[in-house]
Design an enzyme around this catalytic site. Sequence first.
Site, mmCIF file in Angstrom:
data_model
loop_
_atom_site.group_PDB
_atom_site.id
_atom_site.type_symbol
_atom_site.label_atom_id
_atom_site.label_comp_id
_atom_site.label_asym_id
_atom_site.label_seq_id
_atom_site.Cartn_x
_atom_site.Cartn_y
_atom_site.Cartn_z
ATOM 1 N N GLY A 183 38.371 34.483 33.537
ATOM 2 C CA GLY A 183 38.376 35.125 34.853
ATOM 3 C C GLY A 183 39.101 34.322 35.913
ATOM 4 O O GLY A 183 40.133 33.694 35.655
ATOM 5 N N TYR A 210 29.540 37.763 35.234
ATOM 6 C CA TYR A 210 28.138 37.672 35.670
ATOM 7 C C TYR A 210 27.523 39.024 36.036
ATOM 8 O O TYR A 210 26.328 39.109 36.318
ATOM 9 C CB TYR A 210 27.995 36.678 36.811
ATOM 10 C CG TYR A 210 27.996 35.210 36.353
ATOM 11 C CD1 TYR A 210 28.135 34.869 35.009
ATOM 12 C CD2 TYR A 210 27.840 34.175 37.259
ATOM 13 C CE1 TYR A 210 28.136 33.555 34.584
ATOM 14 C CE2 TYR A 210 27.835 32.836 36.839
ATOM 15 C CZ TYR A 210 27.984 32.542 35.503
ATOM 16 O OH TYR A 210 27.974 31.230 35.080
ATOM 17 N N ASP A 237 46.106 38.112 43.326
ATOM 18 C CA ASP A 237 45.709 36.921 42.563
ATOM 19 C C ASP A 237 45.412 35.801 43.547
ATOM 20 O O ASP A 237 46.279 35.401 44.325
ATOM 21 C CB ASP A 237 46.887 36.544 41.643
ATOM 22 C CG ASP A 237 46.630 35.288 40.833
ATOM 23 O OD1 ASP A 237 45.598 34.618 41.045
ATOM 24 O OD2 ASP A 237 47.477 34.977 39.976
ATOM 25 N N ILE A 238 44.196 35.280 43.494
ATOM 26 C CA ILE A 238 43.777 34.299 44.499
ATOM 27 C C ILE A 238 44.601 33.013 44.442
ATOM 28 O O ILE A 238 44.746 32.317 45.447
ATOM 29 C CB ILE A 238 42.258 34.007 44.359
ATOM 30 C CG1 ILE A 238 41.714 33.413 45.653
ATOM 31 C CG2 ILE A 238 41.974 33.111 43.159
ATOM 32 C CD1 ILE A 238 40.203 33.418 45.751
ATOM 33 N N SER A 271 30.673 36.465 41.053
ATOM 34 C CA SER A 271 29.627 37.097 40.220
ATOM 35 C C SER A 271 29.937 38.513 39.754
ATOM 36 O O SER A 271 29.155 39.089 38.992
ATOM 37 C CB SER A 271 28.241 37.101 40.908
ATOM 38 O OG SER A 271 27.674 35.802 40.917
ATOM 39 N N ASP A 310 38.083 31.623 37.360
ATOM 40 C CA ASP A 310 37.952 30.189 37.040
ATOM 41 C C ASP A 310 39.122 29.738 36.156
ATOM 42 O O ASP A 310 39.788 28.724 36.436
ATOM 43 C CB ASP A 310 36.616 29.997 36.309
ATOM 44 C CG ASP A 310 36.118 28.557 36.303
ATOM 45 O OD1 ASP A 310 36.811 27.676 36.824
ATOM 46 O OD2 ASP A 310 35.017 28.324 35.770
ATOM 47 N N GLY A 342 32.361 39.629 37.841
ATOM 48 C CA GLY A 342 33.034 39.768 36.550
ATOM 49 C C GLY A 342 32.044 39.568 35.425
ATOM 50 O O GLY A 342 31.126 40.378 35.218
#
Length: 179
Positions: free
Chosen positions: A38, A129, A16-17, A125, A40, A127
């Site tokens: 996601g 996207y 997890d970032i 991009s 974000d 996920g």
Amino acid sequence: MIVQFGECRLQLVQGDITRQDVDAIANAANSALAGGGGVDGAIHRAAGPLLKQQTAARYPDGCPTGSAVATDGGNLSAKFVFHAVGPVWGGGDQGEPSQLAGAYRRCLELAVEHNCESIAIPAISTGVYGYPMDLAAQTTLTTVRDFLVSHQNPKRVNVVLFDGGAFGAFARVLESIIG
Ligand code: APR
């Protein structure tokens, strides 16, 4: 998996970032900087309301695809969040690779401008996207490698992959581009 480019270290991490111990975190945002799900959603939840307040005040027109803008890190341990806007996958012949590369390059430039020694970046991009993971890995890792080789900064880049499939795809590509 860790690769050294001169004084700079590129590391693939699975996880997890928002839990990364780094100076800056890159986010996969949309061009309205409107927030989303996601990565974000995870970053905004962990950081608190400051990020939305700052994006609204500083970037009322949002951020174009292929670029990124900076806010503070709010409640995250990272000092900054760079909100990068990757392309929506449309088959690959609509400029997606250069837009994805641009988003990463701008994050790395922002890290240098903000004197960050370390940055964590997600698989932008890949996920909602819809960018194919192996193609995203190729563009992402060659862009990061080229930036580190030419700038020798930031000193530590963690590419954070959420699951084993993404980690495997990025590891295969990283092996191929250093081999
Ligand atoms: N840490 C690391 N990676 C994560 C996390 C997390 N906590 N959560 C999700 N991911 C991964 C996903 O598995 C995917 O591989 O981040 C990658 C990017 O997926 P998305 O977050 O869907 O981002 P993207 O495809 O760029 O779509 C952006 O989604 O949330 C909205 O506001 C955002 O509209 C924008 C769009």
